[in-house]
Design an enzyme around this catalytic site. Structure first.
Site, PDB file in Angstrom:
ATOM      1  N   HIS A 112      -5.760  -2.995  -5.832  1.00  0.00           N
ATOM      2  CA  HIS A 112      -4.591  -3.052  -4.947  1.00  0.00           C
ATOM      3  C   HIS A 112      -4.660  -4.277  -4.036  1.00  0.00           C
ATOM      4  O   HIS A 112      -3.681  -5.010  -3.891  1.00  0.00           O
ATOM      5  CB  HIS A 112      -4.498  -1.771  -4.105  1.00  0.00           C
TER       6      HIS A 112
ATOM      7  N   SER B 259       3.970   9.248   7.366  1.00  0.00           N
ATOM      8  CA  SER B 259       2.971   9.383   6.300  1.00  0.00           C
ATOM      9  C   SER B 259       2.915  10.865   5.973  1.00  0.00           C
ATOM     10  O   SER B 259       2.910  11.704   6.874  1.00  0.00           O
ATOM     11  CB  SER B 259       1.587   8.915   6.762  1.00  0.00           C
TER      12      SER B 259
ATOM     13  N   THR C 192      -4.059   2.376  -0.676  1.00  0.00           N
ATOM     14  CA  THR C 192      -3.392   2.567  -1.966  1.00  0.00           C
ATOM     15  C   THR C 192      -4.407   2.505  -3.097  1.00  0.00           C
ATOM     16  O   THR C 192      -5.246   1.619  -3.134  1.00  0.00           O
ATOM     17  CB  THR C 192      -2.343   1.465  -2.169  1.00  0.00           C
TER      18      THR C 192
HETATM   19 MN    MN Z   1      -1.758   2.562   3.253  1.00  0.00          MN
END
Ligand code: MN
Length: 424
Positions: free
Chosen positions: A142, A266, A358
């Site tokens: 990522h 989130s 991620t």
């Molecule tokens: Mn993040």
């Protein structure tokens, strides 16, 4: 102490579907609201929610040192503060109570009535009162992909990245439980052809497929922990969607890093799966080269083999799975993240949440964000209904799932789900 709750041969007297994420070997912890409007700490077997405060009141945790109101709370923080020995005793006892060989509760309809609920009859709440939330950036794939797109393909990884788990402090107030709708955020954007910024709804709204771990009280201010003890302080894990507005992020992130492009929401899955339940799924993490500094060095298996997927479901349509990845791809382990977090004396407390960053795998279908999957919009993803996506559109629902599986058991996380509503 043995983790007897993990016995793969154990069967429950509660019915559990074959592919359930929640066999009797899982026994996660969460907080839910019953039909009678009572908030309680609970666990789950199959599609049944189990009220732990009712179990406790009726004497089923006899001989385990617990305060009377331990489970009669709207967060798991106090229970988590009690430490690993208590978590293990309680999980072992729950496994015993619901074991098919144990007739005590099984044959007591009066008790069952107040202890066991159908999942469809309860509302899941945030499991912890999150004091602080930190997000890491620990997937090499990522970080490389983002570095190539946002900066310089020749120097995609910054020089510090291979030497420490990079992270930033997020915002705990906007962490929500699965099922909560999100509004598309507005903010400052700097379109490619513009000379000055504009204000408006984000046009490049993205998900980040992550996992997060929940800690117990780790250290006092000014103290540190060693890499070898880090694991003792990790209670369990959840699925984590770190919604991100890429256009806001791109314009704001230099020089101090993520801010309003990240902190509008989130989403976490409601059941915290304990590290004890994940124990059978340990595996090796990627080889670290260069070798980290001694305070981050560890040997043995510290990664976990957790299959992960993300799906997009447009309104009134079926979902399309857009990513399949695995938690084991993470370059930095949770132990390294937590040790690094305390190495300057920063105190970490019960209920703190640490995002992995991620999770992108090595192949194009294993990337953990639309930014990477559509390669910044240059390669749109086709959904089952024929529509295309570069990023998330209004009224799309993002669904994340995760599970571990060996030839005997499957331990899963359920779903982490959120719908993106239009900007307010
Ligand atoms: Mn993040």
């Amino acid at each position: 102490m043995q983790i007897t709750a993990n016995n793969p041969d154990r069967k429950s007297w509660l019915p559990v579907a074959e592919n359930s994420d929640f066999p009797i070997q899982n026994i996660p912890f969460g907080v839910f609201l019953t039909k009678d409007d009572i908030t309680t700490i609970g666990t789950r077997i199959g599609d049944f929610a189990i009220d732990l405060s009712a179990l406790h009141q009726l004497g089923y945790f006899e001989d385990i040192p617990l305060t009377d109101d331990m489970f009669m709370q709207d967060s798991l923080n106090d229970f988590i503060s009690d430490g690993r020995k208590t978590w293990r005793l309680v999980r072992n006892r729950i496994a015993d109570i619901f074991d098919i060989e144990n007739k005590t509760l099984q044959n007591n309809d009066k008790h069952k009535d107040v202890i066991i609920f159908k999942m469809e009859d309860v509302e899941m709440l945030l499991p912890v009162d999150i004091g602080d939330y930190t997000d890491f950036y620990s997937s090499k794939e990522h970080a490389t992909n983002v570095g190539m797109m946002f900066r310089d393909p020749e120097n995609a990884l910054l020089p510090n990245w291979l030497h420490m788990p990079i992270g930033y402090h997020g915002r705990a107030s906007s962490v929500v439980v699965s099922g909560t709708d999100i509004h598309r955020p507005k903010g400052q954007l700097m379109p490619a052809d513009a000379k000055s910024p504009i204000f408006g709804p984000s046009r490049l709204l993205d998900f980040e497929l992550e996992m997060a771990f929940v800690t117990t009280d780790v250290n006092h201010l000014g103290e540190t922990i060693s890499i070898d003890e880090a694991e003792d302080y990790i209670f369990g894990m959840v699925l984590f969607n770190d919604w991100s507005a890429r256009d806001i992020q791109k314009w704001e992130y230099v020089p101090l890093g993520p801010f309003l492009g990240k902190n509008f929401a989130s989403t976490i899955s409601p059941w915290i799966v304990t590290m004890d339940a994940l124990e059978p799924f340990r595996t090796k993490s990627p080889i670290q080269n260069p070798k980290p500094l001694p305070y981050l060095r560890q040997s043995g298996k510290h990664a976990f083999d957790i299959h992960l997927q993300a799906a997009i479901q447009p309104e009134n349509s079926e979902e399309t799975i857009v990513s399949n990845t695995n938690f084991k791809y993470m370059y930095w382990t949770m132990n390294q993240q937590l040790t690094h977090h305390t190495i300057n004396g920063c105190n970490v407390r019960s209920g703190d949440l640490m995002g992995s960053g991620t999770i992108s795998g090595p192949t194009k279908d294993s990337y953990g964000s639309m930014l990477e999957l559509s390669w910044r919009g240059t390669n749109p993803i086709r959904l089952k209904d024929g529509s295309k996506r570069k990023f998330i559109e209004d009224n799309d629902t993002i669904i994340m799932r995760g599970f571990c599986k060996n030839d005997k058991v499957r331990i899963g996380f359920g779903e982490c789900k959120g719908k993106l509503l239009p900007a307010k």
